[in-house]
Design a protein around this motif. Structure first.
Motif, short mmCIF file in Angstrom:
data_model
loop_
_atom_site.label_atom_id
_atom_site.label_comp_id
_atom_site.label_asym_id
_atom_site.label_seq_id
_atom_site.Cartn_x
_atom_site.Cartn_y
_atom_site.Cartn_z
N SER A 76 0.82 -1.20 0.00
CA SER A 76 0.00 0.00 0.00
C SER A 76 0.85 1.25 0.00
N LYS A 77 2.08 1.18 0.52
CA LYS A 77 2.93 2.36 0.52
C LYS A 77 3.60 2.54 -0.83
N ASP A 78 3.97 1.46 -1.47
CA ASP A 78 4.69 1.54 -2.74
C ASP A 78 3.99 0.62 -3.73
N ALA A 79 2.71 0.86 -3.96
CA ALA A 79 1.92 -0.02 -4.80
C ALA A 79 2.45 0.01 -6.22
N GLY A 80 2.37 -1.12 -6.87
CA GLY A 80 2.80 -1.21 -8.25
C GLY A 80 4.27 -1.44 -8.43
N GLY A 81 5.04 -1.55 -7.32
CA GLY A 81 6.48 -1.73 -7.43
C GLY A 81 6.86 -3.02 -8.11
N GLN A 82 6.09 -4.09 -7.87
CA GLN A 82 6.40 -5.36 -8.51
C GLN A 82 6.18 -5.28 -10.02
N GLY A 83 5.19 -4.48 -10.44
CA GLY A 83 4.97 -4.31 -11.87
C GLY A 83 6.14 -3.62 -12.54
N ILE A 84 6.71 -2.61 -11.85
CA ILE A 84 7.89 -1.94 -12.39
C ILE A 84 9.06 -2.91 -12.45
N GLY A 85 9.19 -3.74 -11.43
CA GLY A 85 10.24 -4.75 -11.44
C GLY A 85 10.10 -5.71 -12.60
N PHE A 86 8.87 -6.11 -12.88
CA PHE A 86 8.64 -7.00 -14.02
C PHE A 86 9.01 -6.31 -15.33
N LEU A 87 8.69 -5.02 -15.44
CA LEU A 87 9.04 -4.27 -16.65
C LEU A 87 10.56 -4.22 -16.81
N LEU A 88 11.28 -3.94 -15.74
CA LEU A 88 12.73 -3.87 -15.82
C LEU A 88 13.31 -5.22 -16.24
N GLY A 89 12.70 -6.29 -15.74
CA GLY A 89 13.17 -7.61 -16.14
C GLY A 89 12.95 -7.87 -17.62
N SER A 90 11.75 -7.48 -18.13
CA SER A 90 11.47 -7.70 -19.55
C SER A 90 12.34 -6.82 -20.44
N SER A 102 17.80 -0.22 1.54
CA SER A 102 18.12 -1.34 2.41
C SER A 102 19.34 -2.07 1.85
N LYS A 103 20.21 -2.47 2.75
CA LYS A 103 21.43 -3.17 2.35
C LYS A 103 21.42 -4.59 2.91
N SER A 104 22.08 -5.47 2.18
CA SER A 104 22.28 -6.82 2.68
C SER A 104 23.46 -6.85 3.63
N SER A 105 23.79 -8.03 4.14
CA SER A 105 24.86 -8.13 5.13
C SER A 105 26.21 -7.72 4.57
N ASN A 106 26.43 -7.89 3.28
CA ASN A 106 27.72 -7.52 2.69
C ASN A 106 27.76 -6.08 2.19
N GLY A 107 26.71 -5.32 2.46
CA GLY A 107 26.71 -3.91 2.12
C GLY A 107 26.11 -3.57 0.78
N ASP A 108 25.74 -4.58 0.01
CA ASP A 108 25.12 -4.31 -1.29
C ASP A 108 23.64 -3.99 -1.11
N VAL A 109 23.09 -3.31 -2.10
CA VAL A 109 21.65 -3.01 -2.06
C VAL A 109 20.87 -4.32 -2.14
N ALA A 110 19.95 -4.51 -1.21
CA ALA A 110 19.17 -5.75 -1.19
C ALA A 110 18.24 -5.80 -2.40
N ASN A 111 17.92 -7.00 -2.79
CA ASN A 111 17.01 -7.17 -3.92
C ASN A 111 15.60 -6.77 -3.51
N PHE A 112 14.96 -5.97 -4.33
CA PHE A 112 13.59 -5.56 -4.05
C PHE A 112 12.63 -6.60 -4.61
N LYS A 113 11.49 -6.72 -3.96
CA LYS A 113 10.53 -7.74 -4.33
C LYS A 113 10.04 -7.52 -5.75
N GLY A 114 10.17 -8.55 -6.57
CA GLY A 114 9.70 -8.48 -7.95
C GLY A 114 10.69 -7.85 -8.91
#
Length: 1567
Positions: A429-443, A460-472
Motif C-alpha cells: 500500500s505504501k509503494d503499490a505497483g512496485g512489482q509491476g515496475i520490477g517486471f518491466l525492468l526484467g522484460s 536497504s542493504k544486505s549483510s555484505n553492504g550491497d543493495v538488497a534485492n527488491f521484491k519483484g
C-alpha cells in the motif's frame, strides 16, 4: 455572533464565496470563533456594516497552542476539483425527493473486531495523497472498527440526519426529507420486534442440546476427529416435545437477527418478474443480456473525417537535436541556470547551470561506457537499457543521468524509488505497483540502475553492504552518478545510432493494472520537443515553474526535454514541499517573473486555500499556465475559481491552458496562448444521460444532470486526429458521437516494449468508415481518452478508457461518480479525495465499486447514514446502482509514489480479499438485474404424460438392482448348517462349533490388543448380561434398553445380552467428559424418546453420569434403572429367548439427519440377518478373514459392521475406536499393515484425520515397514454424497505405502435402509461422471466432459448389495424417472427397516416412507423412500452376471435441498464454491430463511479480515449459481455444528443464528 443587518444576497459573488468558506472552516474547527469574527469583520468592513459587540466564546488559545494548530491545520477540507454547485444541488434535490426510503439493517459486529492493528503508522512525508490533504492531519488516533458498539443498530438511538445538512434543517420534531434510508435504532427495532412477536408461536425457544458439538473451543482441523464430543449433536425438538425435521416451523426466534432479516425483506419488496413456464431452459441462454434502451438518443451527425492541425513550421534557430542543444547552451551560456530546486524550507538554494549540466553528463556518459563493469559485472554498451532511480526531490541528478544516457547512446528507463520496506515485509500500500515496475525492468533486460549518492544510502542493504534485492525486481548493479572523474580531453560521445532507435522508455499502466513500457524513438523525441516549442511558443531564457513529476508524462516532456531544448530555466517544486507550503509555486512565479507554469488542478486548488500568501502574488509575467490534467472534466471548476481569485493579481484568462496527454500518444492537445482568438475557446454544457449512451447532446445550463466541459485546445501542429468507436474495430464515429481520440503524429510512441500483440492494436490503428471503406493510409495511435471534436477542431475530453465503466449497456466515468459522491453531505465522515471508484465483472456485466477512507472518529450509524445517501445520490443522478460501497481505515488505500490512490492495486486487493475494509455495504439485489427468470413447476404435467414422453423418446427408465439372493449363495456344507433367522442362534451355534475362534480384537492407540474375545467368551458374557437384566433389572420381554458405552467389545456383548432375554437394545453415544453440559442432554433425550426402561453401561460412563456437573443438568432420579456391566452376576441364563417370528423388532437404530432431525427406525430380526447376509456375499466375508473397523458403532451401517456381521459371517473384526486415531493418526494404517488386512472400513472423519495428521509422515511410516498393498477394499461408511476430493487426496497421499487407487471406495445407507450400496472386492471399479450443475438444478442429468464449465464430479456410491432394487422416482408425482432425470431414490430390499419409532408411536405420518408405490412403471412392488436424490447411469462395465453395470449416484438429501427461484440447489455445491473464494475460509454452510440465502463462513484468520469475505462470497455465488446472497455471517472456526459422521447440521446452525447464539464476528445484510 449576533445577526448582521445585511442582505447577504446583495453582496458580490466573491465576498459571498469567502463568507461560505469562512463558515465551513468554523464548522470544521479549523479556526476559533474569535478568528471567525475577526475575519468576517474584515470582509464586511468595506460595505460599512456595523456589527454589534458580542461574546466571543472561549478565550483565545495560547501562542504555543495556536502554533500547533497552525502546523497541523488541514486546508483541504474539500476537493474542489470535483466540486460543482450544480452537482451538489442535484444531489440535494435527489435526496430530498426520495423522502424516507426503506429501512436498511445495519451489520452486526463483535466488540473485539477493531482496526488498531490496521492503523499503519507511516512517515508523514508519504502519507498524504495528491488527491487529499497537503498538511498532515493527526490520524494516529485508534481506529476502533466496531466503535463502542457490539451491534450499533441495537445499542444506539434512532439516527436522524437532522442538522446534517444546512439545507434540510426542519423543526425540532420533524423528520427531514433527505433521509434516504432510515437507520434503525432501539425504537424502530423494538416496534418491529413487537410486531414479529405477535405473529410467532407462544412457546419459548428450547435450548437445543449440543448445538455446536463442543467445537467452539477447538480448531476446525481437529473438530472432525473429536468423536466423543461430536455426539448425536444436532437434535432439534420443539417445546412440546416433537422431534423436529427440516420443515420451517415459522419465525420462532425472537432475537435481533430475526428483526433485521425482516427489515431486509421489507427493503427488498418489489415486483417480481413473471417466472418462466419452460420445462427446462439452459441458464446461460436465460441470462438476460442488457437490452438497449429504445428511447436512448442515437448519433445523428455525419461521419467524422480526420481533422489535421496546422502545419508544423520549425523555427530555424532551434538546435538540430537535444545533444546539440545541451552542447550549445552548456558552452555559450554556461553560467545560466538550467535547474533550480527548492529545499525543504522553500528556498531556491540548489541550482544547476548549463555548464555544470554539460560537464556532469559527459562524466556520466564516459564512466558508463568505460568504467562500469570492471569488477566482473557486465558493462554498459550503447543500446542497453538502464534504470534511472532518483527521488522526487532531486531533478538535478535525474537531468544529469538522463542526458548522460542520451550522450552515451544508452536507453534510460525512469522509474520510482522502490520502498525499502519491500525487502522486509509485503507492504504494497505504501509503494503499490512496485512489482509491476520490477517486471518491466526484467522484460527490458535492465541490469544497471543509476542513482544518486543520497538515494543509494537510504536503500536497504544486505549483510555484505550491497543493495538488497527488491521484491519483484531483477538483480541490479547500482551506479552512483555523483562525484565522477572527468573524461579524457580527447574523448567524444559515440556516434548516434539510427533516429528510429529508442531514445527512452516511459512506463505506464494498462487498464488491467499491468506495467508496460512505451518506446519513444530519437526522432519522436526531437519532433515532440519541436512541436511543444511551437505550440507553447517557448523561447531561450524563459523561466518555467514545474510542480509535476519530472520522471514521466508532462513533467518530463516540458521540465526536462523542452526546457533544455530551448535553454530555459526550470524551477522544480518538490511534492513534499507542496504539502508544507502549497503556495510555493505561486511565490516562485512572482519572484522569478516566470512566464510558464506547469501544474495540476490539484495545485491550483491548494493555492486557492493558502489565502495568507495571496497578497504577495503577482501573475502579470505569466503567459502560459499549463493545467496538465485539464482533460479531466472536473478541472474546469479549479480553473475558473483560480482565475476569479487571481485575475486581480495579473492573471490573464488566456494564460490558463488545459492540456490533454496520453502515455502512448504523448501530447494530445493543448490550448495555445495567443495563437487563437477567444471565440475559438469553447465550453459545452452536455447531458450526462446522453454521454452515458455515447452521444453529445447539449443541456440547459441549470440542469441538475449536466456536465460542463472545457476544450483542451486544437489538434497539435503537424498532427491529425480522428475519433473511433470505443468498442470493436476502429470505425470512425459520427460528429456528435463520443469515442476514443486517436492521433497520427511524428512524435507519438512507437509501441510497448516486447509486446507486439497489444502494440499493433494500440499504435498501429487504421480507421475505416462504417461501410468498410478505409479512412486513409495513415496509422494512428490510441490515446485512451474519450471525447469528441468540436467546431474549429477543438478537442473535448469527457473521460478516459481507464475510468470507463460500462454497466447494462450505458457508460459511466469514474470521475463523474466521484463528483457525485463528494456532493453528498455531510462529508465529515470520510476523507475527500481519498475515494476509489472502479468496476468489476460479475455475472456478465460490470458492477460499480466505491471505496473511501473514513475518519477514525466516525461511528457505525454515521458511516451507514452517509453510505445510504451515496446510494440514493448515484442512483438518482446516474440511474445506476452501486454494487459495493466500502469504507477503509484512514491512510489505508494503496498509494502511488506521489501519494495518490493506486487504483489498480486497490482493485486487486479488493478482489483478492486483502483490503480489510472497516464497513461494507453490498447491494446485489438492486444492481443485478440480468438474472435468469425464475422457473415455475407445471402441475398440469402428470406422471403418466411424462412416462409416455419417455417412451416416445426412447429414454431408459431409471432403475438398478444388485444380484439376486438364492440358496446357492450359501454354497458350503458348513454354511448350510448355520441358522439364518436369528443372530442369537448364530452366536450360540458358533460358541458350540468354534468356541475358541477369535471374533473380536480391540486395539489401543499403541496398536496393542487391549481386549480379545472368542465366540465362547462373547456368548457367556452375553448370557451373564441377560441374566442381570432379568434378575437385577426386572425387565420383561419387549422392554427397551439403552446401551451407553464407549466403542469396544463390551457394547457387542451388551447388545446380545439384550437379545438373549428378548429386550430391544438402543445404542447411544456416551457424554464427553470435557463437554458434559451440551452432550448429556442429548443422551437423556434419546433415552426418553426411545422409551428405555433401563440403561446398560460401564463403570467409567456411570461415574460420568453421577458427577456433580452431570447431576446439575440431569438429576440422578430422572434416569431409568442403571445397570453396570462391569459388575456382573455369575448366574447363567436359563434359556435364550427366541422371537416367535423374525418380523419382530430386533433393535432400534437412532441417528440424527443432516437436517437436525432425530430419527429412530425399527430393525426386525429378519432385516438384521438379511443385511448381514448381503454384506457377507458382497464383501466375501469368511471366518478366515480379518476385517479392520475404524468407525462409530452407534447407528447405521457402522453399527451393523461392528456388532452384527462378525457374528453372522464369523470373520475376525479388529476394532479401532476413532478416538484412538486422534491420539495416534497412524494406528489404523499400522494395524492394517500388521494384520495384513484385506478389507477395512472407516468413516470420513477418520479419513480426514489421517490425511491431515499423516500428510508429512508417509516416508517415516514406510521406513517403519507400514505396507498397505494387502488392502483390497478400503470402504468409507457414509450417508451422503461421496466426498471425492477427500478420497482422492487420501489415495494419492498413501499410494507411497502401497495403497491401490482402486481399493478406496464409498458406501451408502440411510434411515429406511441402513446398507444399500457397498463396494465389494470383486465388484467393478467405482464409476465417476461429470454432470452439468445448471441442469442438475432443474432435476435433469446432463453428462459433460471433465473440465467443462459448471461441471460437477460425482462418484458412484458403491455397488448395490445383493437383493437390493432401486428406482428413481419423482418425489412429488411418484412417477418413475428416466435416467436423464434427477429424482428420489426408492429402495426395495429384504433388509429395509420396518418403520420409524416415534415418541407417540403414531406411524401413519411416515407409513408412506416404507410402503410407497410408483404411479407409473411397476406399481405392484413396495418401496421405501430414502429421502435422497440421485440418478442411475448404465456404464460400460460388466457385472459378474454378464450384464452391463448400472451405477447409482447419490447427489444429496431431499430435505436439505434449497428451492430458490424455482430451482433445486444442493447446499454442498454452494458451500464448495464459497470455500474456494478465499484462502482463509476453512468451512462454510448455507441455509435459507424466508427465501433469503444465508451463508455462514468460518474465518481462519484475524478478525479484521472478516469483511473481506463479504464481497467475495457474494460474487462467487452470483457467478457460479446465479443466486443473490441475502446475509453473510462470518464466525470463528468450529462454530458450524457437525454430527458424528462429520456431516454439517445446517438447520441446527440456522436455529442458533436466528436465536443470536453464534457470537458472529460480522453479519452483513446485502441490500
Amino acid at each position: 455572533m449576533a445577526d448582521i443587518n445585511v442582505d447577504v444576497s446583495q453582496l458580490p459573488e466573491d465576498v459571498r464565496r469567502k463568507l461560505a468558506e469562512l463558515t465551513l472552516e468554523l464548522s470544521e474547527g479549523d479556526i476559533t470563533q474569535k478568528g471567525y469574527d475577526k475575519k468576517k469583520s474584515k470582509l464586511l468592513a468595506p460595505y460599512n456594516i456595523q456589527q454589534p459587540p458580542q461574546n466571543t466564546g472561549p478565550s483565545a488559545p495560547s501562542p504555543q497552542t495556536a502554533a500547533q494548530r497552525k502546523a497541523h491545520r488541514r486546508l483541504t477540507r474539500e476537493d474542489n476539483r470535483y466540486h460543482s454547485e450544480i452537482r451538489t444541488e442535484a444531489v440535494m434535490q435527489a435526496l430530498a425527493m426520495s423522502k424516507r426510503g426503506p429501512v436498511m439493517p445495519l451489520p452486526s459486529k463483535r466488540t473485539s473486531v477493531n482496526y488498531q492493528g490496521q492503523q499503519r503508522h507511516r512517515e508523514r512525508q508519504d502519507s498524504s495523497s495528491d488527491d487529499d490533504s497537503i498538511f498532515g492531519e493527526d490520524v494516529s488516533r485508534d481506529f476502533n472498527r466496531g466503535g463502542r458498539f457490539r451491534d450499533s443498530g441495537a445499542s444506539s438511538s434512532s439516527f436522524s440526519d437532522a442538522g446534517a445538512s444546512p439545507h434540510h434543517q426542519g423543526g425540532r420534531g420533524e423528520r427531514p426529507h433527505s433521509a434516504a434510508y432510515a437507520i434503525p435504532g432501539n425504537t424502530s427495532r423494538q416496534a418491529l420486534a413487537d410486531v414479529l412477536q405477535s405473529s410467532r408461536h407462544s412457546q419459548p425457544i428450547p435450548q437445543q442440546p449440543d448445538v455446536t458439538n463442543n467445537a467452539k473451543s477447538m480448531r476446525q482441523a481437529d473438530r472432525v476427529g473429536h468423536y466423543a464430543p461430536a455426539h448425536l449433536s444436532s437434535v432439534r425438538m420443539t417445546s412440546t416435545g416433537h422431534v423436529s425435521g427440516l420443515q420451517d416451523d415459522g419465525p420462532r426466534h425472537q432475537g435481533k437477527v430475526s428483526a433485521k432479516i425482516q427489515q431486509l425483506l421489507n427493503t427488498l419488496k418489489r415486483p417480481k418478474r413473471k417466472p418462466l413456464k419452460d420445462y427446462f431452459v439452459e441458464e446461460d441462454d436465460a441470462l438476460e443480456a442488457p437490452q438497449p434502451d429504445p428511447n436512448a438518443p442515437k448519433p445523428e451527425g455525419s461521419t467524422l473525417t480526420p481533422v489535421p492541425g496546422e502545419q508544423l513550421v520549425v523555427p530555424s534557430g532551434l538546435p538540430r537535436n537535444l545533444e546539440a542543444a545541451l552542447q550549445r547552451y552548456g558552452s555559450s551560456t554556461y553560467k545560466a541556470n538550467a535547474v533550480t530546486v527548492l529545499d525543504q524550507n522553500g528556498k531556491p538554494s540548489i541550482n544547476l547551470t548549463y555548464g555544470k549540466l554539460l560537464s556532469r553528463t559527459h562524466k556520466i556518459a564516459y564512466t558508463m561506457l568505460h568504467k562500469v563493469g570492471q569488477k566482473g559485472e557486465g558493462g554498459i554498451k550503447p543500446g542497453d537499457r538502464v534504470a534511472l532511480v532518483y527521488p522526487n526531490n532531486d531533478p538535478i541528478s535525474f537531468s544529469c543521468g538522463f542526458y548522460g544516457c542520451l550522450l552515451a547512446g544508452v536507453v534510460p528507463v525512469p522509474v520510482e524509488v522502490p520502498s525499502s520496506r519491500r525487502t522486509v515485509v509485503v507492504d504494497d500500500s505504501k509503494d503499490a505497483g512496485g512489482q509491476g515496475i520490477g517486471f518491466l525492468l526484467g522484460s527490458l533486460n535492465v541490469q544497471w540502475a543509476l542513482t544518486s549518492e543520497a538515494c543509494h544510502k537510504g536503500m536497504s542493504k544486505s549483510s555484505n553492504g550491497d543493495v538488497a534485492n527488491f521484491k519483484g525486481w531483477p538483480k541490479l548493479s547500482w551506479f552512483i552518478t555523483d562525484h565522477l572523474s572527468k573524461p579524457p580531453k580527447d574523448w567524444h560521445p559515440p556516434p548516434k545510432q539510427s533516429e528510429d532507435c529508442p531514445a527512452y522508455v516511459e512506463y505506464t499502466q494498462s487498464k488491467e493494472g499491468s506495467t508496460v513500457g512505451v518506446k519513444v524513438t530519437r526522432s519522436a523525441m526531437l519532433c515532440h520537443c519541436q512541436t511543444l516549442t511551437v505550440a507553447s511558443n517557448y523561447t531561450e531564457g524563459e523561466v518555467m515553474v514545474c510542480v509535476l513529476d519530472f520522471k514521466r508524462d508532462v513533467g518530463l516532456w516540458h521540465g526536462i526535454l523542452c526546457s533544455v531544448f530551448n535553454g530555459m530555466h526550470v524551477i522544480f517544486i518538490p511534492y513534499s514541499l507542496m504539502k508544507i507550503d502549497p503556495a510555493s509555486w505561486m511565490k516562485m512565479i512572482t519572484k522569478y517573473k516566470a512566464s510558464v507554469g506547469i501544474v495540476k488542478s490539484r495545485d491550483m486548488h491548494w493555492g486557492l486555500l493558502a489565502q495568507k500568501d495571496h497578497k504577495d502574488v503577482n501573475f502579470s509575467s505569466l503567459r502560459l499556465l499549463l493545467v496538465a490534467d485539464g482533460a479531466n472534466p472536473w478541472s474546469l471548476t479549479s480553473c475558473d475559481a483560480f482565475l476569479n481569485a487571481f485575475q486581480s493579481k495579473g492573471l490573464k484568462s488566456e494564460a490558463i491552458c488545459p492540456y490533454a496527454s496520453s502515455s502512448e500518444a504523448l501530447t494530445v492537445s493543448i490550448r495555445r496562448p495567443g495563437k487563437t482568438s477567444a471565440s475559438k475557446t469553447g465550453r459545452g454544457i452536455l447531458s450526462m444521460q446522453g454521454l452515458s449512451h455515447g452521444v453529445v447532446r447539449v443541456d440547459s445550463e441549470n440542469s441538475l444532470t449536466s456536465l460542463t466541459l472545457q476544450d483542451c485546445g486544437q489538434v497539435m501542429p503537424g498532427a491529425v486526429m480522428v475519433v473511433i468507436k470505443i468498442d470493436g474495430p476502429p470505425v470512425l464515429c459520427k460528429t456528435d458521437e463520443v469515442g476514443e481520440l486517436c492521433v497520427c503524429s511524428g512524435y507519438a510512441g512507437t509501441g510497448y516494449w516486447g509486446l507486439q500483440g497489444i502494440t499493433s492494436n494500440t499504435f498501429q490503428v487504421q480507421p475505416f468508415h462504417g461501410d468498410g471503406r478505409s479512412a486513409g493510409d495513415k496509422m494512428y495511435v490510441r490515446t485512451g481518452l474519450l471525447g469528441f471534436l468540436g467546431p474549429g477542431g477543438l478537442v473535448f475530453v469527457c473521460g478516459s478508457k481507464e475510468g470507463l465503466m460500462s454497466v447494462s449497456g450505458r457508460r459511466h466515468n469514474t470521475d463523474d461518480i466521484i463528483a457525485t459522491v463528494l456532493a453528498v453531505e455531510p462529508m465529515k465522515f470520510i476523507y475527500r479525495g481519498r475515494i476509489a471508484v472502479f468496476s468489476i465483472p460479475v455475472l456478465k456485466d460490470e458492477r460499480i465499486v466505491i471505496i473511501a477512507e473514513q475518519r477514525p472518529d466516525c461511528t457505525e450509524e454515521e458511516s451507514f447514514q452517509w453510505m445510504s445517501r451515496v446510494l440514493q445520490a448515484v442512483d438518482s443522478i446516474h440511474q445506476v446502482g452501486v454494487y459495493c460501497l466500502a469504507l477503509v481505515p484512514p491512510n489505508y488505500l494503496p498509494k502511488t509514489p506521489l501519494g495518490g490512490i493506486h487504483l489498480h492495486e486497490t482493485k486487486k486487493k479488493f478482489l483478492d480479499g486483502s483490503l480489510h475494509p472497516a464497513n461494507v455495504l453490498m447491494c446485489p439485489h438492486t444492481c443485478v438485474t440480468n438474472l435468469p427468470k425464475p422457473r415455475e413447476h407445471r402441475p398440469d404435467v402428470t406422471p403418466s404424460a411424462v412416462h409416455v414422453g419417455n417412451i416416445v423418446q426412447g429414454a431408459r427408465m431409471a432403475w438398478a438392482q444388485g444380484r439376486e439372493l438364492s440358496i446357492s449363495d450359501e454354497d458350503s456344507d458348513s454354511a448350510r448348517k448355520v441358522p439364518h433367522q436369528f443372530l442369537t442362534e448364530i452366536l450360540r451355534w458358533r460358541s458350540q462349533t468354534t468356541p475358541d475362534h477369535n471374533l473380536y480384537t480391540l486395539l489401543n492407540s499403541k496398536v496393542q490388543a487391549q481386549l480379545t474375545m472368542t465366540c465362547s467368551q462373547l456368548h457367556k458374557r452375553a448370557e451373564r448380561i441377560g441374566s442381570m437384566l432379568v434378575e437385577k433389572g426386572k425387565l420383561n420381554t419387549g422392554d427397551h434398553v439403552a446401551l451407553i458405552y464407549h466403542p469396544g467389545i463390551e457394547l457387542v456383548a451388551a447388545f446380545y445380552g439384550c437379545l438373549y432375554v428378548g429386550c430391544v437394545p438402543v445404542t447411544i453415544r456416551p457424554p464427553h467428559p470435557q463437554n458434559i453440559s451440551t452432550t448429556l442432554p442429548t443422551v437423556k433425550m434419546i433415552v426418553d424418546v426411545s422409551k428405555a426402561s433401563a440403561i446398560l453401561t460401564s463403570s467409567i460412563v456411570l461415574k460420568l453420569l453421577r458427577l456433580k456437573e452431570s447431576t446439575g443438568i440431569v438429576e440422578t432420579k430422572a434416569w431409568p434403572t442403571i445397570l453396570d456391566t462391569d459388575d456382573l452376576p455369575k448366574k447363567k441364563l436359563a434359556a435364550i429367548y427366541r422371537a416367535p417370528t423374525p418380523e419382530m423388532i430386533c433393535y432400534l437404530d437412532f441417528s440424527v439427519s443432516t437436517t437436525g432431525m432425530l430419527a429412530g427406525v425399527k430393525m426386525s430380526h429378519a432385516a438384521a440377518t438379511a443385511l448381514c447376509r448381503s454384506i457377507k456375499l458382497q464383501c466375501e466375508f469368511y471366518p478366515s478373514r480379518d476385517v479392520a473397523l475404524c468407525l462409530d458403532p452407534y447407528c447405521g451401517l457402522g453399527f451393523g459392521l461392528w456388532c452384527l456381521t462378525s457374528i453372522y459371517s464369523g470373520h475376525h473384526s479388529i476394532l479401532i475406536a476413532p478416538s484412538e486415531v486422534e491420539t495416534n493418526p497412524a494406528v489404523w494404517h499400522t494395524a492394517v499393515s500388521n494384520y495384513k488386512v484385506r478389507d477395512t472400513f472407516c468413516s470420513y472423519g477418520v479419513m480426514e484425520l489421517c490425511t491431515r495428521g499423516l500428510g508429512t509422515s508417509t516416508t517415516t511410516l514406510k521406513a517403519r515397514g507400514v505396507n498397505l498393498s494387502c488392502v483390497r477394499t478400503c470402504c468409507v461408511i457414509a450417508e451422503e454424497r461421496p466426498r471425492i476430493h477427500l478420497t482422492t487426496s487420501f489415495t494419492k497421499l498413501f499410494a507411497n505405502l502401497g495403497l491401490s487407487p482402486r481399493a478406496v471406495s464409498t458406501s451408502f445407507g440411510c434411515r429406511v435402509n441402513l446398507g444399500m450400496c457397498l463396494q465389494g472386492a470383486s465388484c467393478p471399479d467405482p464409476t465417476t461422471v461429470y454432470v452439468d450443475l445448471r441442469a442438475l438444478r432443474n432435476d435433469r442429468v446432463t453428462l459433460v466432459e471433465k473440465g467443462s464449465p459448471h461441471s460437477l464430479c460425482v462418484m458412484e456410491s458403491g455397488k448395490l448389495l445383493p437383493g437390493v432394487k432401486v428406482v428413481i422416482a419423482n418425489p412429488d408425482t411418484k412417477g418413475q424417472c428416466a435416467d436423464s432425470h434427477l429424482g428420489e431414490i426408492w429402495v426395495h430390499s429384504p433388509h429395509n427397516a420396518t418403520g420409524y419409532f416415534t415418541i407417540y408411536g403414531d406411524e401413519s405420518l411416515h407409513a408412506d416412507h416404507f410402503d410407497s408405490h410408483l404411479a407409473t412403471g411397476d406399481a405392484r412392488l413396495s418401496y421405501a423412500r430414502t429421502g435422497f436424490l440421485g440418478f442411475v447411469r448404465r456404464t460400460e462395465l460388466t457385472q459378474s452376471d454378464g450384464e452391463r453395470h448400472d451405477a447409482i449416484f447419490v447427489v444429496g438429501a431431499l430435505d436439505e435441498t434449497v428451492m430458490l427461484r424455482g430451482m433445486r440447489y444442493h447446499p454442498i455445491d454452494i458451500e464448495n464454491t464459497v470455500s474456494r473464494s478465499h484462502r482463509k475460509i476453512c468451512e462454510c454452510a448455507v441455509f435459507t430463511w424466508t427465501n433469503l440465502l444465508v451463508v455462514v463462513v468460518e474465518l481462519e484468520g484475524n478478525e479484521n479480515e472478516a469483511l473481506d469475505l463479504v464481497p467475495l462470497v457474494t460474487n462467487v455465488v452470483l457467478e457460479d449459481h446465479y443466486l443473490i446472497v441475502g446475509v453473510v455471517v462470518v464466525v470463528d472456526p468450529g462454530i458450524i455444528p457437525i454430527n458424528s459422521r462429520g456431516e454439517k447440521q445446517r438447520m441446527h446452525l440456522r436455529d442458533g443464528f436466528l436465536a443470536d447464539q453464534l457470537d458472529p464476528i460480522y453479519v452483513a445484510y446485502n441490500m
